[in-house]
Design a protein around this motif. Sequence first.
Motif, mmCIF file in Angstrom:
data_model
loop_
_atom_site.group_PDB
_atom_site.id
_atom_site.type_symbol
_atom_site.label_atom_id
_atom_site.label_comp_id
_atom_site.label_asym_id
_atom_site.label_seq_id
_atom_site.Cartn_x
_atom_site.Cartn_y
_atom_site.Cartn_z
ATOM 1 N N ARG A 1 0.842 -1.208 0.000
ATOM 2 C CA ARG A 1 0.000 0.000 0.000
ATOM 3 C C ARG A 1 0.872 1.251 0.000
ATOM 4 O O ARG A 1 0.565 2.236 -0.679
ATOM 5 C CB ARG A 1 -0.941 0.006 1.209
ATOM 6 N N SER A 2 1.954 1.215 0.770
ATOM 7 C CA SER A 2 2.860 2.371 0.829
ATOM 8 C C SER A 2 3.525 2.627 -0.519
ATOM 9 O O SER A 2 3.744 3.783 -0.906
ATOM 10 C CB SER A 2 3.936 2.156 1.908
ATOM 11 N N GLU A 3 3.842 1.545 -1.238
ATOM 12 C CA GLU A 3 4.426 1.705 -2.576
ATOM 13 C C GLU A 3 3.454 2.442 -3.498
ATOM 14 O O GLU A 3 3.856 3.319 -4.271
ATOM 15 C CB GLU A 3 4.759 0.330 -3.168
ATOM 16 N N THR A 4 2.168 2.077 -3.418
ATOM 17 C CA THR A 4 1.160 2.749 -4.243
ATOM 18 C C THR A 4 1.040 4.213 -3.860
ATOM 19 O O THR A 4 0.989 5.100 -4.728
ATOM 20 C CB THR A 4 -0.206 2.041 -4.084
ATOM 21 N N GLU A 5 0.978 4.493 -2.558
ATOM 22 C CA GLU A 5 0.859 5.880 -2.098
ATOM 23 C C GLU A 5 2.082 6.695 -2.516
ATOM 24 O O GLU A 5 1.954 7.854 -2.949
ATOM 25 C CB GLU A 5 0.684 5.902 -0.573
ATOM 26 N N ALA A 6 3.260 6.080 -2.414
ATOM 27 C CA ALA A 6 4.487 6.786 -2.814
ATOM 28 C C ALA A 6 4.489 7.054 -4.312
ATOM 29 O O ALA A 6 4.923 8.121 -4.768
ATOM 30 C CB ALA A 6 5.709 5.959 -2.416
ATOM 31 N N ALA A 7 3.988 6.094 -5.107
ATOM 32 C CA ALA A 7 3.933 6.280 -6.560
ATOM 33 C C ALA A 7 3.045 7.458 -6.921
ATOM 34 O O ALA A 7 3.334 8.219 -7.860
ATOM 35 C CB ALA A 7 3.416 5.001 -7.226
ATOM 36 N N LEU A 8 1.947 7.635 -6.173
ATOM 37 C CA LEU A 8 1.038 8.751 -6.441
ATOM 38 C C LEU A 8 1.636 10.090 -6.013
ATOM 39 O O LEU A 8 1.367 11.121 -6.624
ATOM 40 C CB LEU A 8 -0.293 8.530 -5.715
ATOM 41 N N LYS A 9 2.441 10.062 -4.956
ATOM 42 C CA LYS A 9 2.986 11.320 -4.422
ATOM 43 C C LYS A 9 4.142 11.862 -5.254
ATOM 44 O O LYS A 9 4.280 13.077 -5.420
ATOM 45 C CB LYS A 9 3.468 11.105 -2.980
ATOM 46 N N GLN A 10 5.007 10.944 -5.747
ATOM 47 C CA GLN A 10 6.197 11.430 -6.456
ATOM 48 C C GLN A 10 5.788 12.056 -7.799
ATOM 49 O O GLN A 10 4.784 11.692 -8.396
ATOM 50 C CB GLN A 10 7.203 10.293 -6.647
ATOM 51 N N LYS A 11 6.549 13.012 -8.245
ATOM 52 C CA LYS A 11 6.166 13.805 -9.419
ATOM 53 C C LYS A 11 6.913 13.397 -10.693
ATOM 54 O O LYS A 11 6.623 13.914 -11.765
ATOM 55 C CB LYS A 11 6.420 15.290 -9.129
ATOM 56 N N GLU A 12 7.887 12.474 -10.570
ATOM 57 C CA GLU A 12 8.697 12.133 -11.741
ATOM 58 C C GLU A 12 7.921 11.306 -12.760
ATOM 59 O O GLU A 12 8.072 11.486 -13.970
ATOM 60 C CB GLU A 12 9.963 11.359 -11.321
ATOM 61 N N ARG A 13 7.095 10.363 -12.285
ATOM 62 C CA ARG A 13 6.386 9.462 -13.187
ATOM 63 C C ARG A 13 4.907 9.433 -12.824
ATOM 64 O O ARG A 13 4.540 9.467 -11.647
ATOM 65 C CB ARG A 13 6.962 8.041 -13.097
ATOM 66 N N PRO A 14 4.015 9.332 -13.821
ATOM 67 C CA PRO A 14 2.581 9.267 -13.527
ATOM 68 C C PRO A 14 2.214 7.932 -12.888
ATOM 69 O O PRO A 14 2.900 6.927 -13.076
ATOM 70 C CB PRO A 14 1.926 9.413 -14.908
ATOM 71 N N ALA A 15 1.124 7.933 -12.121
ATOM 72 C CA ALA A 15 0.674 6.712 -11.449
ATOM 73 C C ALA A 15 -0.835 6.765 -11.246
ATOM 74 O O ALA A 15 -1.402 7.825 -10.936
ATOM 75 C CB ALA A 15 1.378 6.551 -10.101
ATOM 76 N N THR A 16 -1.460 5.624 -11.409
ATOM 77 C CA THR A 16 -2.897 5.486 -11.162
ATOM 78 C C THR A 16 -3.105 4.360 -10.166
ATOM 79 O O THR A 16 -2.529 3.276 -10.321
ATOM 80 C CB THR A 16 -3.650 5.168 -12.470
#
Length: 743
Positions: free
Chosen positions: A319-334
């Motif tokens: 879950r933390s990996e998903t939340e981190a993916a959404l927060k970081q600005k380098e790459r898009p995430a859904t």
Amino acid sequence: MSDSSSFSLLDDRIQRFIWAEGWESLREAQEAAIPLIVKADRDVIVAAATAAGKTEAAFLPALTHLVASDPPGLIVYISPLKALINDQFGRLDRLCEQLEVPVWPWHGDISASTKKRFLAQRQGVLLITPESLEALLCNRGTTVVAAFERLTFFVVDELHAFIGAERGKQLQSLMHRIERVIGRTVPRIGLSATLGDMSLAADFLRSGKGPSVKMVESKSSGAELRILVKGYEEPLVVRPDPTLGVDKDIEKDEASEPVTPAQVAAHLFKNLRGSNNLVFPNSRREVERYTHLLNKMCETQRVPNEFWPHHGSLSKEIRSETEAALKQKERPATAICTNTLELGIDIGAVKSVAQIGPPPSVASLRQRLGRSGRRKGEPAVLRGYCIEDALGGTPSIATELRLDTVQMTAMISLLLEGWFEPPMSKGAHLSTLIQQMLSFIAQNGGATIGQLFSLLCGPVTPFVGISKEEFIELVRHLGQKELLIQDSSGTLLHGPTGEKFVNHYTFYAAFTVDEEFRIVSSGRTLGTLPVSQSLTVGQRILFAGKTWRVEEIDEQQKTVFVVRARGGVPPLFSGGAGRTHTRVRQRMRQLLESDDVPAYLDDVAKRFLVEARTRYAARGLSTALAVDQGREVLLLTWLGDAANEALACLLQRRGFTASAGGPGVEVLKQSSTTDDIVDVLMDAAVDESPPLGILLANAKNLQREKWDWALPEDLLRKTYASLNLDIDEALAWARGLPRRADE
């Protein structure tokens, strides 16, 4: 800020912090809330859209009051999620450091040394969950007075998430118990984006004194809203698509999976790539399905993966990996998620929200949509996806009337009008009463019956609806269950069974947690599956968006060992849909009788609506009371689930086999006619409302909450009815039934 009277009320250091952060002005909710909160002399609810500054509306004035106090006081911030506590710690720490106010996160992942330092200082901001607060009271009973003697505010975040739930009753009780221990009333601040009926929310925040709670309700909607609802039709016969390159390793059951999810996933893939988004299917199973499909598309097209799963059975790390993916600005995430991302966890702004199938409620849809359109100048975007079975053969009434499409359209129309469900505030939650009795005895080393009744069931208490006779009956029953014993002085203590429960860490949660198996691959825990999930060695499952083969099942250690594999189907998680409100069903009926076609429906969704209206008219359902379904009759009430279930109980009491079913009540015909069924309901309507012991005499499976197993039968029926039945609405509908000419 020169024209802001509220800004001038804040501490100088807070004013400088606001300037340094580059704020151009205070938000609407902040302007209104600061004067009400800064004096710490009243309860306040701040209701505003997501990202409207509710947290600051509470903490800026509360901290101003705190630092002016001598000695410094304590703010207890209560959150439904540990992740929210971690977020708030990050948001508050910089400001509080300048104020020299310590911030103390307190939950299961926080070290004992941090908790010990808080108990030594007992000032600042304590960020805590209800479960951790329960544990603190139970395990540190002798220090509770000292720990909270400087308490200045309770701040309850995501207030709507507590109302109508076991945790809500627990929270009410915990705040009440702390106030009783320290001998004074503590101002309570409730924060929420979705509340519906504000008066019900106020009465929840301060039991029995709702009218005294001050309201701050920000109506500013902020972003423009753009909506598209797409329809997809599932063919009657599903065959593998040869263009997909299905190989021999794919299981037969995977080849027979429905085809429409892949079509929905293709549209999501095309439109969401390159930006941050949230996708809400209606169950964990569907989260797994869509994550898998989207990951597969990324792999096939040889592009970096942008789609991440998020639901309650996944491990904290995933879950933390998903939340981190959404927060970081380098790459898009859904994120493909359940309501775990519906609350206010900080994941940054998302471009759009996708809803697959009707949402659990209008309130839930509003909460989810609040995540989109948070950047200045960007619209909020909602994509809805409706899947209907193709017409043919003998379709169900749900298929004929395209009820999923009609329900989603009804919910969106209500959302656009600003309506959403009022909070369910009338639940008795007697399961939680048992927990609180055991907890108070643990805190104090014992209690008398009088003490417990006065504390928990007296005037202006969380369980005010329980009579003395009912309470005494409950105590006796708990004695029979060996949860309680009474010594020679009349003091109630934990019995052998009670001692066992209270001394286990799971006691502190007021809600039931399914026993679950850990899913482990190469020594890494991927997450957990409910124990009710049937698994066999060699079975392929989807989990965390990937396919796994079950290698070994350790029943004693409750662990499933898996390896990566091809093929697989989503595990059958339970849960998903919410209980539908009467207002939604009435709007569905209005849509079926209207000619208006919302512009946000695509061509297929419009066709579904036209087909539904055609079938509705052809069957004469605007005036028909019932639909013959062969062995069953569907009484078309167009009421909510609570009223429909009450009608089903009224029929069951008179010997019918009946159950709530979508827009009505399904009744087994046996030798009865529709007229017989209606006659019975009309008779029930003129009688007095039957006692619950009679109404639910034959009902089974009433145990829904954690401690329901320990309730005497009559109190179990009382708590079940308070949460699941609307008898008054059911009887009102029955009274409106047309009389036959021969009567």
